[in-house]
Design an enzyme around this catalytic site. Structure first.
Site, PDB file in Angstrom:
ATOM      1  N   PRO A  25       8.066   9.352  48.608  1.00 12.47           N
ATOM      2  CG  PRO A  25       9.118   8.814  46.608  1.00 12.47           C
ATOM      3  CD  PRO A  25       7.815   9.204  47.172  1.00 12.47           C
ATOM      4  CD  GLU A  26       9.109  12.820  53.532  1.00 12.46           C
ATOM      5  OE1 GLU A  26       9.812  13.204  54.475  1.00 12.46           O
ATOM      6  OE2 GLU A  26       7.880  12.922  53.523  1.00 12.46           O
ATOM      7  CG  HIS A  77       0.809   4.814  36.022  1.00 12.61           C
ATOM      8  ND1 HIS A  77       0.053   5.618  35.201  1.00 12.61           N
ATOM      9  CD2 HIS A  77      -0.040   4.361  36.988  1.00 12.61           C
ATOM     10  CE1 HIS A  77      -1.205   5.651  35.664  1.00 12.61           C
ATOM     11  NE2 HIS A  77      -1.278   4.899  36.737  1.00 12.61           N
TER      12      HIS A  77
END
Length: 274
Positions: A2-3, A92
DNA sequence: CGTTGCGCCTGTTAGC
DNA sequence: TGCTAACAGGCGCAAC
């Protein structure tokens, strides 16, 4: 990974589904989900309501009806999901926030580089985010000042692009894409680039990230999805990143991958000369 | 002070 | 086939 465009996509999803909700309870399931710099355990936000969801670069935060914020960084693989109470736990799952209206906001993170934190929120951005430079879409972004900062750097332009203290939001994917678009070699020395070249590079970064945002970001696999679990489509539009040995769309020369500064850089050896 | 390198993580894939 | 090694890489901090 993720940017800025991916984090902004997540921010918009969070705003749509959790704005004005009250956080009834917080459950932390993994010790690394809490950033050590958090000023308090995460459950102090229980009872607060979410007034706004904000972002600077790759950092996002929940503005609460309190003098502190809940700050989040997705790291490499962090995800937020809105799920109904009782939905099976994700593999997770690291933390869950119980919202009113029988919804859960879940923080899921395979590689555990992501985190949540409580941080003082009395300035323009939370204390934890104050060292991060404004990103290119921020009204506080000062284009000419940033160009001058890049020009003074005694390092390669790719390294400088990844430096979140100059301009935030650009990671490895959009650094390579921006350099390709601006026809600049990733190992060009910052102090040897003309102001015009750096200006072109910033314009390229702005265009590339704007286009990615329209597509909902870049997804290679299930590690980046939005709050609904949907993937982004910008991966189809990548020109350099992940395209080693594939032809450059401008000149058909094969894209090359090199490693420096501990990470991969993809570029066209003909369009982007040193 | 500015720049560089490392460690933190786990799932997937390439190579032997 | 099964194991090991490499790889993905954002960020903070230590070291130079």
């Amino acid at each position: 990974m993720p940017e800025l465009p991916e984090v902004e996509t997540v921010r918009r999803g969070l705003a749509r589904w959790s704005l004005n909700s009250t956080i009834n309870a917080v459950q932390v399931l993994h010790h690394r989900a809490t950033n050590p710099r958090s000023v308090a355990p995460l459950d102090v936000v229980a009872g607060a309501s979410i007034a706004e969801i904000s972002r600077r670069g790759k950092f996002l935060w929940f503005d609460l009806d309190r003098p502190y914020a809940l700050v989040a960084h997705l790291g490499m693989s962090g995800q937020f999901r809105i799920q109904p109470v009782g939905a099976p736990d994700e593999k997770h799952l690291r933390a869950r926030l119980l919202l009113d209206g029988h919804q859960e906001l879940r923080f899921i993170d395979q590689r555990t580089f992501g985190w949540l934190a409580v941080s003082a929120n009395e300035g323009p951005v939370p204390q934890l985010v104050s060292a991060i430079a404004p990103d290119i879409f921020d009204p506080l972004f000062d284009r000419s000042a940033v160009i001058n900062k890049y020009r003074k750097k005694e390092t390669e332009i790719k390294r400088a692009l990844l430096d979140q203290n100059l301009m935030s939001g650009v990671g490895n994917i959009y650094a390579d894409e921006s350099l390709w678009r601006a026809k600049i070699h990733p190992q060009s020395r910052c102090d040897e680039l003309s102001p015009r070249k750096i200006e072109n590079l910033l314009a390229a970064a702005e265009i590339v990230m704007s286009k990615a945002l329209v597509e909902g970001g870049t997804s290679f696999d299930s590690l980046y999805i939005n709050v609904n679990g949907e993937s982004g489509y910008f991966a189809h539009s990548l020109e350099a990143y992940g395209r080693e040995n594939e032809p450059c769309s401008r000149c058909a020369t094969h894209i090359r991958r090199i490693v420096f500064g501990g990470r991969s850089s993809h570029f066209c050896p003909k369009c982007q000369r040193l």
